[in-house]
Design a protein around this motif. Structure first.
Motif, mmCIF file in Angstrom:
data_model
loop_
_atom_site.group_PDB
_atom_site.id
_atom_site.type_symbol
_atom_site.label_atom_id
_atom_site.label_comp_id
_atom_site.label_asym_id
_atom_site.label_seq_id
_atom_site.Cartn_x
_atom_site.Cartn_y
_atom_site.Cartn_z
ATOM 1 N N GLU A 37 0.833 -1.207 0.000
ATOM 2 C CA GLU A 37 0.000 0.000 0.000
ATOM 3 C C GLU A 37 0.865 1.254 0.000
ATOM 4 N N ASP A 38 1.922 1.245 0.843
ATOM 5 C CA ASP A 38 2.805 2.407 0.887
ATOM 6 C C ASP A 38 3.535 2.592 -0.434
ATOM 7 N N ARG A 39 3.904 1.489 -1.090
ATOM 8 C CA ARG A 39 4.576 1.594 -2.384
ATOM 9 C C ARG A 39 3.650 2.216 -3.427
ATOM 10 N N ARG A 40 2.396 1.829 -3.439
ATOM 11 C CA ARG A 40 1.449 2.414 -4.384
ATOM 12 C C ARG A 40 1.297 3.906 -4.123
ATOM 13 N N GLU A 41 1.201 4.278 -2.832
ATOM 14 C CA GLU A 41 1.059 5.691 -2.507
ATOM 15 C C GLU A 41 2.333 6.465 -2.871
ATOM 16 N N ALA A 42 3.488 5.856 -2.625
ATOM 17 C CA ALA A 42 4.747 6.519 -2.960
ATOM 18 C C ALA A 42 4.872 6.732 -4.463
ATOM 19 N N GLU A 43 4.487 5.741 -5.230
ATOM 20 C CA GLU A 43 4.538 5.879 -6.696
ATOM 21 C C GLU A 43 3.629 7.004 -7.151
ATOM 22 N N THR A 44 2.412 7.044 -6.597
ATOM 23 C CA THR A 44 1.470 8.108 -6.954
ATOM 24 C C THR A 44 2.032 9.469 -6.571
ATOM 25 N N ALA A 45 2.664 9.548 -5.389
ATOM 26 C CA ALA A 45 3.219 10.819 -4.940
ATOM 27 C C ALA A 45 4.355 11.272 -5.842
ATOM 28 N N LEU A 46 5.231 10.345 -6.240
ATOM 29 C CA LEU A 46 6.348 10.707 -7.112
ATOM 30 C C LEU A 46 5.860 11.211 -8.465
ATOM 31 N N ILE A 47 4.849 10.555 -8.995
ATOM 32 C CA ILE A 47 4.301 11.016 -10.285
ATOM 33 C C ILE A 47 3.668 12.386 -10.118
ATOM 34 N N LEU A 49 4.566 14.662 -8.009
ATOM 35 C CA LEU A 49 5.623 15.650 -7.803
ATOM 36 C C LEU A 49 6.258 16.123 -9.114
ATOM 37 N N ILE A 50 6.023 15.390 -10.196
ATOM 38 C CA ILE A 50 6.541 15.844 -11.491
ATOM 39 C C ILE A 50 5.896 17.171 -11.887
ATOM 40 N N ASP A 51 4.696 17.440 -11.347
ATOM 41 C CA ASP A 51 4.022 18.711 -11.642
ATOM 42 C C ASP A 51 4.469 19.830 -10.727
ATOM 43 N N ASP A 52 5.454 19.559 -9.860
ATOM 44 C CA ASP A 52 5.949 20.600 -8.962
ATOM 45 C C ASP A 52 6.454 21.783 -9.782
ATOM 46 N N PRO A 53 6.180 23.004 -9.351
ATOM 47 C CA PRO A 53 6.612 24.181 -10.133
ATOM 48 C C PRO A 53 8.122 24.349 -10.231
ATOM 49 N N SER A 54 8.894 23.699 -9.349
ATOM 50 C CA SER A 54 10.344 23.850 -9.390
ATOM 51 C C SER A 54 10.988 22.704 -10.165
ATOM 52 N N PRO A 55 11.865 23.020 -11.122
ATOM 53 C CA PRO A 55 12.574 21.958 -11.852
ATOM 54 C C PRO A 55 13.542 21.195 -10.952
ATOM 55 N N LEU A 56 13.893 21.771 -9.804
ATOM 56 C CA LEU A 56 14.793 21.075 -8.889
ATOM 57 C C LEU A 56 14.190 19.763 -8.411
ATOM 58 N N VAL A 57 12.885 19.758 -8.213
ATOM 59 C CA VAL A 57 12.208 18.559 -7.721
ATOM 60 C C VAL A 57 12.263 17.464 -8.782
ATOM 61 N N ARG A 58 11.935 17.822 -10.013
ATOM 62 C CA ARG A 58 11.941 16.822 -11.082
ATOM 63 C C ARG A 58 13.350 16.270 -11.314
ATOM 64 N N ARG A 59 14.329 17.139 -11.255
ATOM 65 C CA ARG A 59 15.708 16.678 -11.451
ATOM 66 C C ARG A 59 16.151 15.762 -10.309
ATOM 67 N N ALA A 60 15.756 16.087 -9.088
ATOM 68 C CA ALA A 60 16.121 15.255 -7.946
ATOM 69 C C ALA A 60 15.540 13.849 -8.084
ATOM 70 N N ILE A 61 14.302 13.760 -8.537
ATOM 71 C CA ILE A 61 13.682 12.447 -8.742
ATOM 72 C C ILE A 61 14.399 11.704 -9.860
ATOM 73 N N ALA A 71 12.503 1.228 -10.917
ATOM 74 C CA ALA A 71 11.744 2.473 -11.024
ATOM 75 C C ALA A 71 10.412 2.221 -11.709
ATOM 76 N N PRO A 72 9.335 2.861 -11.244
ATOM 77 C CA PRO A 72 8.023 2.673 -11.877
ATOM 78 C C PRO A 72 8.041 3.135 -13.331
ATOM 79 N N ARG A 73 7.528 2.313 -14.216
ATOM 80 C CA ARG A 73 7.559 2.655 -15.642
ATOM 81 C C ARG A 73 6.786 3.936 -15.925
ATOM 82 N N ALA A 74 5.648 4.109 -15.258
ATOM 83 C CA ALA A 74 4.851 5.327 -15.481
ATOM 84 C C ALA A 74 5.642 6.573 -15.097
ATOM 85 N N LEU A 75 6.403 6.468 -14.006
ATOM 86 C CA LEU A 75 7.223 7.606 -13.586
ATOM 87 C C LEU A 75 8.312 7.897 -14.618
ATOM 88 N N ILE A 76 8.971 6.857 -15.104
ATOM 89 C CA ILE A 76 10.035 7.036 -16.097
ATOM 90 C C ILE A 76 9.498 7.674 -17.376
#
Length: 404
Positions: A37-47, A49-61, A71-76
Protein backbone atom coordinates in the motif's frame (compact mmCIF):
# COMPACT_ATOMS: atom_id res chain seq x y z
CA UNK A 1 0.12 7.59 6.07
CA UNK A 2 3.79 8.68 5.93
CA UNK A 3 3.46 9.48 2.21
CA UNK A 4 0.32 11.53 2.80
CA UNK A 5 2.04 13.53 5.51
CA UNK A 6 4.96 14.10 3.14
CA UNK A 7 2.61 15.51 0.49
CA UNK A 8 1.00 17.79 3.06
CA UNK A 9 4.43 19.01 4.16
CA UNK A 10 5.48 19.59 0.53
CA UNK A 11 2.71 22.20 0.09
CA UNK A 12 4.55 24.70 2.29
CA UNK A 13 8.23 23.65 2.06
CA UNK A 14 10.66 25.63 -0.09
CA UNK A 15 11.98 24.29 -3.41
CA UNK A 16 15.28 22.99 -2.05
CA UNK A 17 13.56 21.13 0.77
CA UNK A 18 10.97 19.67 -1.61
CA UNK A 19 13.72 18.45 -3.93
CA UNK A 20 15.57 16.81 -1.04
CA UNK A 21 12.36 15.22 0.22
CA UNK A 22 11.41 13.97 -3.25
CA UNK A 23 14.82 12.33 -3.63
CA UNK A 24 14.44 10.68 -0.23
CA UNK A 25 10.97 9.39 -1.14
CA UNK A 26 12.27 7.98 -4.43
CA UNK A 27 15.16 6.31 -2.63
CA UNK A 28 12.81 4.79 -0.08
CA UNK A 29 10.60 3.45 -2.87
CA UNK A 30 13.54 1.79 -4.58
CA UNK A 31 15.46 0.46 -1.62
CA UNK A 32 13.33 0.17 1.54
CA UNK A 33 10.90 -2.55 2.54
CA UNK A 34 7.66 -0.63 2.07
CA UNK A 35 4.31 -2.35 2.27
CA UNK A 36 2.41 -2.76 -0.99
CA UNK A 37 0.00 0.00 0.00
CA UNK A 38 2.80 2.41 0.89
CA UNK A 39 4.58 1.59 -2.38
CA UNK A 40 1.45 2.41 -4.38
CA UNK A 41 1.06 5.69 -2.51
CA UNK A 42 4.75 6.52 -2.96
CA UNK A 43 4.54 5.88 -6.70
CA UNK A 44 1.47 8.11 -6.95
CA UNK A 45 3.22 10.82 -4.94
CA UNK A 46 6.35 10.71 -7.11
CA UNK A 47 4.30 11.02 -10.29
CA UNK A 48 2.36 13.90 -8.73
CA UNK A 49 5.62 15.65 -7.80
CA UNK A 50 6.54 15.84 -11.49
CA UNK A 51 4.02 18.71 -11.64
CA UNK A 52 5.95 20.60 -8.96
CA UNK A 53 6.61 24.18 -10.13
CA UNK A 54 10.34 23.85 -9.39
CA UNK A 55 12.57 21.96 -11.85
CA UNK A 56 14.79 21.08 -8.89
CA UNK A 57 12.21 18.56 -7.72
CA UNK A 58 11.94 16.82 -11.08
CA UNK A 59 15.71 16.68 -11.45
CA UNK A 60 16.12 15.25 -7.95
CA UNK A 61 13.68 12.45 -8.74
CA UNK A 62 15.36 11.77 -12.11
CA UNK A 63 18.82 11.54 -10.52
CA UNK A 64 17.52 9.02 -7.99
CA UNK A 65 15.61 6.70 -10.33
CA UNK A 66 17.49 7.02 -13.65
CA UNK A 67 19.65 3.91 -13.29
CA UNK A 68 17.28 1.66 -11.34
CA UNK A 69 15.45 -1.28 -12.95
CA UNK A 70 12.89 -1.03 -10.10
CA UNK A 71 11.74 2.47 -11.02
CA UNK A 72 8.02 2.67 -11.88
CA UNK A 73 7.56 2.66 -15.64
CA UNK A 74 4.85 5.33 -15.48
CA UNK A 75 7.22 7.61 -13.59
CA UNK A 76 10.04 7.04 -16.10
CA UNK A 77 7.79 7.76 -19.08
CA UNK A 78 6.62 10.98 -17.47
CA UNK A 79 10.18 12.05 -16.75
CA UNK A 80 11.32 11.61 -20.37
CA UNK A 81 8.53 13.98 -21.37
CA UNK A 82 10.06 16.74 -19.22
CA UNK A 83 12.65 19.40 -20.05
CA UNK A 84 16.00 18.40 -21.51
CA UNK A 85 18.17 18.44 -18.41
CA UNK A 86 15.73 16.03 -16.73
CA UNK A 87 14.83 13.68 -19.55
CA UNK A 88 18.46 13.35 -20.71
CA UNK A 89 19.39 11.78 -17.36
CA UNK A 90 16.72 9.11 -17.78
CA UNK A 91 17.23 8.58 -21.52
CA UNK A 92 20.94 8.00 -21.04
CA UNK A 93 20.62 5.37 -18.32
CA UNK A 94 17.20 3.93 -17.53
CA UNK A 95 16.95 0.14 -18.05
CA UNK A 96 13.18 0.46 -17.81
CA UNK A 97 12.90 2.05 -21.26
CA UNK A 98 12.19 -0.29 -24.17
CA UNK A 99 13.55 -0.02 -27.71
CA UNK A 100 10.22 1.43 -28.81
CA UNK A 101 10.41 4.06 -26.07
CA UNK A 102 13.88 5.08 -27.18
CA UNK A 103 13.00 5.19 -30.87
CA UNK A 104 10.02 7.43 -30.11
CA UNK A 105 12.11 9.66 -27.84
CA UNK A 106 14.76 10.00 -30.54
CA UNK A 107 12.12 11.07 -33.06
CA UNK A 108 10.62 13.83 -30.88
CA UNK A 109 13.58 14.77 -28.67
CA UNK A 110 15.87 17.75 -28.94
CA UNK A 111 19.65 17.63 -29.42
CA UNK A 112 20.37 16.93 -25.74
CA UNK A 113 17.87 14.06 -25.61
CA UNK A 114 19.15 12.53 -28.84
CA UNK A 115 22.74 12.74 -27.64
CA UNK A 116 21.80 11.09 -24.35
CA UNK A 117 20.23 8.18 -26.22
CA UNK A 118 23.21 7.91 -28.57
CA UNK A 119 25.56 7.49 -25.61
CA UNK A 120 23.67 4.58 -24.02
CA UNK A 121 25.82 1.45 -23.65
CA UNK A 122 24.97 -1.47 -25.97
CA UNK A 123 22.49 0.65 -27.89
CA UNK A 124 20.13 -1.66 -29.86
CA UNK A 125 20.29 -1.71 -33.64
CA UNK A 126 16.78 -0.31 -34.10
CA UNK A 127 17.53 2.72 -31.93
CA UNK A 128 20.87 3.34 -33.65
CA UNK A 129 19.12 3.18 -37.03
CA UNK A 130 16.48 5.67 -35.86
CA UNK A 131 19.12 8.10 -34.65
CA UNK A 132 21.07 7.73 -37.89
CA UNK A 133 17.93 8.73 -39.75
CA UNK A 134 16.66 11.66 -37.64
CA UNK A 135 19.44 12.59 -35.20
CA UNK A 136 21.07 15.99 -35.23
CA UNK A 137 24.77 16.32 -35.99
CA UNK A 138 25.66 16.37 -32.29
CA UNK A 139 23.76 13.11 -31.76
CA UNK A 140 25.36 11.50 -34.81
CA UNK A 141 28.80 12.41 -33.50
CA UNK A 142 27.99 10.79 -30.12
CA UNK A 143 26.58 7.74 -31.88
CA UNK A 144 29.68 7.34 -34.05
CA UNK A 145 31.84 7.48 -30.94
CA UNK A 146 29.76 4.86 -29.08
CA UNK A 147 31.81 1.70 -29.64
CA UNK A 148 29.24 -0.48 -27.87
CA UNK A 149 26.36 0.60 -30.12
CA UNK A 150 25.20 -2.17 -32.47
CA UNK A 151 25.43 -0.30 -35.77
CA UNK A 152 24.30 -1.83 -39.06
CA UNK A 153 26.27 -0.82 -42.13
CA UNK A 154 23.34 1.02 -43.70
CA UNK A 155 23.07 3.23 -40.61
CA UNK A 156 26.74 4.19 -40.80
CA UNK A 157 26.26 5.03 -44.47
CA UNK A 158 23.15 7.07 -43.67
CA UNK A 159 25.04 9.06 -41.04
CA UNK A 160 27.71 9.96 -43.58
CA UNK A 161 25.08 10.75 -46.20
CA UNK A 162 23.31 13.18 -43.87
CA UNK A 163 26.27 14.86 -42.17
CA UNK A 164 29.36 13.89 -44.13
CA UNK A 165 30.37 17.54 -44.35
CA UNK A 166 31.28 17.49 -40.66
CA UNK A 167 34.98 16.87 -40.17
CA UNK A 168 34.41 15.70 -36.60
CA UNK A 169 31.90 13.10 -37.75
CA UNK A 170 34.18 11.84 -40.51
CA UNK A 171 36.99 11.46 -37.98
CA UNK A 172 34.73 9.59 -35.53
CA UNK A 173 33.51 7.23 -38.24
CA UNK A 174 37.02 6.48 -39.45
CA UNK A 175 37.99 5.50 -35.90
CA UNK A 176 35.41 2.69 -35.89
CA UNK A 177 36.64 -0.85 -36.54
CA UNK A 178 33.31 -1.90 -38.06
CA UNK A 179 33.28 0.77 -40.78
CA UNK A 180 32.60 -0.83 -44.20
CA UNK A 181 35.48 -0.54 -46.65
CA UNK A 182 33.34 1.22 -49.24
CA UNK A 183 32.27 3.85 -46.74
CA UNK A 184 35.85 4.30 -45.55
CA UNK A 185 36.79 5.01 -49.16
CA UNK A 186 33.92 7.48 -49.56
CA UNK A 187 35.01 9.35 -46.43
CA UNK A 188 38.59 9.46 -47.66
CA UNK A 189 37.37 10.96 -50.93
CA UNK A 190 35.29 13.58 -49.12
CA UNK A 191 38.27 14.51 -46.94
CA UNK A 192 40.50 14.89 -49.99
CA UNK A 193 37.92 17.13 -51.65
CA UNK A 194 37.59 19.26 -48.52
CA UNK A 195 41.35 19.68 -48.28
CA UNK A 196 41.62 20.56 -51.97
CA UNK A 197 38.87 23.16 -51.61
CA UNK A 198 40.58 24.68 -48.58
CA UNK A 199 43.99 24.83 -50.27
CA UNK A 200 42.67 26.38 -53.48
CA UNK A 201 40.45 28.76 -51.49
CA UNK A 202 43.51 30.04 -49.62
CA UNK A 203 45.26 30.63 -52.93
CA UNK A 204 48.11 28.25 -52.10
CA UNK A 205 47.52 26.14 -55.23
CA UNK A 206 45.45 26.53 -58.35
CA UNK A 207 42.10 24.72 -58.33
CA UNK A 208 43.37 22.37 -61.04
CA UNK A 209 46.53 21.51 -59.10
CA UNK A 210 44.73 21.00 -55.80
CA UNK A 211 42.09 18.84 -57.51
CA UNK A 212 44.82 16.63 -59.02
CA UNK A 213 46.55 16.23 -55.66
CA UNK A 214 43.23 15.34 -54.02
CA UNK A 215 42.52 12.77 -56.73
CA UNK A 216 45.96 11.19 -56.37
CA UNK A 217 45.58 11.04 -52.59
CA UNK A 218 42.18 9.37 -52.93
CA UNK A 219 43.62 6.86 -55.40
CA UNK A 220 46.45 5.90 -53.05
CA UNK A 221 43.98 5.35 -50.22
CA UNK A 222 41.70 3.26 -52.45
CA UNK A 223 44.53 0.98 -53.56
CA UNK A 224 45.76 0.53 -49.98
CA UNK A 225 42.28 -0.18 -48.60
CA UNK A 226 41.51 -2.72 -51.32
CA UNK A 227 44.82 -4.50 -50.78
CA UNK A 228 44.78 -4.50 -46.99
CA UNK A 229 41.20 -5.54 -46.27
CA UNK A 230 39.08 -8.65 -46.56
CA UNK A 231 38.36 -10.36 -49.88
CA UNK A 232 34.98 -8.62 -50.02
CA UNK A 233 36.43 -5.14 -49.48
CA UNK A 234 37.82 -4.52 -52.96
CA UNK A 235 34.45 -5.03 -54.75
CA UNK A 236 32.74 -2.77 -52.19
CA UNK A 237 35.38 -0.08 -52.68
CA UNK A 238 35.02 -0.33 -56.46
CA UNK A 239 31.24 0.09 -56.26
CA UNK A 240 31.70 3.13 -54.05
CA UNK A 241 34.17 4.60 -56.52
CA UNK A 242 31.81 3.96 -59.43
CA UNK A 243 28.90 5.61 -57.65
CA UNK A 244 31.00 8.70 -56.94
CA UNK A 245 32.53 8.86 -60.41
CA UNK A 246 36.02 8.16 -59.06
CA UNK A 247 36.72 4.79 -60.71
CA UNK A 248 39.12 5.83 -63.47
CA UNK A 249 41.48 3.89 -65.74
CA UNK A 250 44.34 5.79 -64.10
CA UNK A 251 43.35 4.43 -60.70
CA UNK A 252 43.17 0.89 -62.06
CA UNK A 253 46.61 1.31 -63.64
CA UNK A 254 47.96 2.63 -60.33
CA UNK A 255 46.70 -0.55 -58.65
CA UNK A 256 48.72 -2.70 -61.04
CA UNK A 257 51.83 -0.50 -60.88
CA UNK A 258 51.71 -0.69 -57.08
CA UNK A 259 51.68 -4.52 -57.20
CA UNK A 260 48.35 -4.36 -55.39
CA UNK A 261 46.06 -5.84 -58.07
CA UNK A 262 42.99 -6.37 -55.86
CA UNK A 263 41.37 -3.08 -56.86
CA UNK A 264 42.14 -3.49 -60.59
CA UNK A 265 40.75 -7.04 -60.58
CA UNK A 266 37.55 -5.97 -58.81
CA UNK A 267 37.20 -3.03 -61.19
CA UNK A 268 37.58 -5.19 -64.31
CA UNK A 269 35.06 -7.62 -62.85
CA UNK A 270 32.55 -4.87 -62.11
CA UNK A 271 32.96 -3.13 -65.47
CA UNK A 272 32.94 -6.30 -67.59
CA UNK A 273 30.38 -8.33 -65.64
CA UNK A 274 32.78 -11.29 -65.49
CA UNK A 275 33.33 -13.21 -62.24
CA UNK A 276 36.26 -12.04 -60.16
CA UNK A 277 37.93 -15.46 -60.36
CA UNK A 278 37.76 -15.34 -64.18
CA UNK A 279 39.27 -11.84 -64.28
CA UNK A 280 42.08 -12.92 -61.96
CA UNK A 281 42.87 -15.89 -64.22
CA UNK A 282 42.96 -13.68 -67.33
CA UNK A 283 45.38 -11.23 -65.75
CA UNK A 284 47.65 -14.07 -64.66
CA UNK A 285 47.72 -15.71 -68.09
CA UNK A 286 51.27 -15.12 -69.31
CA UNK A 287 50.22 -15.42 -72.94
CA UNK A 288 47.88 -12.44 -72.59
CA UNK A 289 45.49 -14.12 -75.03
CA UNK A 290 42.27 -12.92 -73.37
CA UNK A 291 43.47 -9.58 -72.03
CA UNK A 292 42.39 -7.51 -75.03
CA UNK A 293 38.89 -9.04 -74.90
CA UNK A 294 38.57 -8.32 -71.16
CA UNK A 295 39.83 -4.80 -71.67
CA UNK A 296 37.33 -4.13 -74.46
CA UNK A 297 34.44 -5.75 -72.55
CA UNK A 298 35.17 -3.47 -69.58
CA UNK A 299 34.79 -0.43 -71.84
CA UNK A 300 38.30 0.83 -71.19
CA UNK A 301 39.93 3.46 -73.46
CA UNK A 302 42.05 1.94 -76.20
CA UNK A 303 44.81 4.51 -75.72
CA UNK A 304 45.72 3.03 -72.33
CA UNK A 305 45.81 -0.61 -73.45
CA UNK A 306 49.60 -0.64 -74.09
CA UNK A 307 50.26 0.54 -70.54
CA UNK A 308 47.91 -2.04 -69.02
CA UNK A 309 49.37 -4.81 -71.17
CA UNK A 310 52.93 -3.84 -70.22
CA UNK A 311 52.07 -3.62 -66.51
CA UNK A 312 50.37 -7.02 -66.50
CA UNK A 313 53.22 -8.59 -68.44
CA UNK A 314 55.71 -7.22 -65.92
CA UNK A 315 53.60 -8.52 -63.03
CA UNK A 316 53.52 -11.99 -64.57
CA UNK A 317 57.31 -11.93 -64.61
CA UNK A 318 57.96 -10.45 -61.16
CA UNK A 319 54.90 -11.89 -59.43
CA UNK A 320 51.58 -10.46 -58.26
CA UNK A 321 52.59 -10.53 -54.59
CA UNK A 322 54.14 -7.41 -53.16
CA UNK A 323 57.53 -7.65 -51.42
CA UNK A 324 57.05 -7.24 -47.67
CA UNK A 325 57.96 -3.81 -46.34
CA UNK A 326 57.56 -1.97 -49.66
CA UNK A 327 54.79 0.40 -50.58
CA UNK A 328 53.62 2.69 -53.37
CA UNK A 329 54.37 2.33 -57.06
CA UNK A 330 57.02 -0.25 -57.99
CA UNK A 331 59.64 1.65 -59.99
CA UNK A 332 60.91 -1.46 -61.78
CA UNK A 333 57.46 -2.19 -63.19
CA UNK A 334 57.02 1.53 -63.85
CA UNK A 335 60.23 1.57 -65.92
CA UNK A 336 59.08 -1.44 -67.93
CA UNK A 337 55.74 0.23 -68.73
CA UNK A 338 57.35 3.54 -69.69
CA UNK A 339 59.81 1.73 -71.97
CA UNK A 340 56.94 0.02 -73.81
CA UNK A 341 54.94 3.24 -74.22
CA UNK A 342 57.61 5.84 -75.01
CA UNK A 343 57.60 5.06 -78.73
CA UNK A 344 53.86 5.61 -79.12
CA UNK A 345 52.78 8.64 -81.10
CA UNK A 346 49.76 10.92 -81.20
CA UNK A 347 47.91 13.14 -78.75
CA UNK A 348 46.51 10.21 -76.81
CA UNK A 349 49.99 8.73 -76.48
CA UNK A 350 51.24 12.10 -75.22
CA UNK A 351 48.55 12.11 -72.53
CA UNK A 352 49.42 8.53 -71.55
CA UNK A 353 53.12 9.29 -71.26
CA UNK A 354 52.33 12.41 -69.26
CA UNK A 355 50.35 10.28 -66.81
CA UNK A 356 53.20 7.76 -66.57
CA UNK A 357 55.75 10.51 -65.95
CA UNK A 358 53.65 11.92 -63.11
CA UNK A 359 53.30 8.49 -61.53
CA UNK A 360 57.03 7.86 -61.89
CA UNK A 361 57.82 11.22 -60.29
CA UNK A 362 55.51 10.34 -57.41
CA UNK A 363 57.24 6.97 -57.01
CA UNK A 364 60.69 8.60 -57.10
CA UNK A 365 59.66 11.07 -54.41
CA UNK A 366 58.31 8.30 -52.16
CA UNK A 367 61.47 6.25 -52.70
CA UNK A 368 63.64 9.25 -51.85
CA UNK A 369 61.63 9.96 -48.70
CA UNK A 370 62.01 6.39 -47.45
CA UNK A 371 65.71 6.41 -48.25
CA UNK A 372 66.20 9.73 -46.46
CA UNK A 373 64.44 8.36 -43.38
CA UNK A 374 66.71 5.30 -43.46
CA UNK A 375 69.84 7.48 -43.79
CA UNK A 376 68.70 9.65 -40.88
CA UNK A 377 68.05 6.57 -38.73
CA UNK A 378 71.52 5.20 -39.54
CA UNK A 379 73.13 8.53 -38.65
CA UNK A 380 71.25 8.71 -35.35
CA UNK A 381 72.32 5.16 -34.49
CA UNK A 382 75.93 5.95 -35.34
CA UNK A 383 75.90 8.95 -33.00
CA UNK A 384 74.48 6.83 -30.19
CA UNK A 385 77.14 4.14 -30.66
CA UNK A 386 79.85 6.80 -30.80
CA UNK A 387 78.62 8.19 -27.48
CA UNK A 388 78.31 4.73 -25.88
CA UNK A 389 80.24 1.93 -27.69
CA UNK A 390 78.68 -0.71 -25.41
CA UNK A 391 75.45 -0.22 -27.35
CA UNK A 392 77.09 -1.90 -30.34
CA UNK A 393 77.53 -5.13 -28.37
CA UNK A 394 73.92 -5.01 -27.19
CA UNK A 395 72.69 -4.45 -30.76
CA UNK A 396 74.75 -7.36 -32.07
CA UNK A 397 73.34 -9.64 -29.37
CA UNK A 398 69.82 -8.49 -30.20
CA UNK A 399 70.41 -9.27 -33.89
CA UNK A 400 71.67 -12.74 -33.01
CA UNK A 401 68.60 -13.44 -30.83
CA UNK A 402 66.35 -12.21 -33.62
CA UNK A 403 68.05 -14.46 -36.17
CA UNK A 404 67.75 -17.46 -33.84
Amino acid sequence: MIVRRFLLWARTANAEARASGAAALAGAYLHSGMSDEDRREAETALIALIDDPSPLVRRAIAEEVATSPRAPRALILNLIAEQSDVNALVLAHSPVLTEADLVDAAAVGDALAQRAIAQRPCLPTSVAAALAEVGCEEALLALAGNRSAWMPSFSLERMFERAGGSGALREALLARNDLPAGLRQAIAGRMSDALASFVSGCGWLTPERSARLARESTERVAVALAAGGEDSDAPAIVECLRENGRLTPGLMLRSLLSVEPALAEAAFSSLSGLPLARVSAILRDRSGASLRGLYRKAGMPGSLLPAFAAAIAALNISGFERVSGTQGIDRAIMASVMSCCESLEGSEADSLNGLLRRLDAEAAREEARLMADAFADDAALALLVEADPSLLVELDEADLRSAA
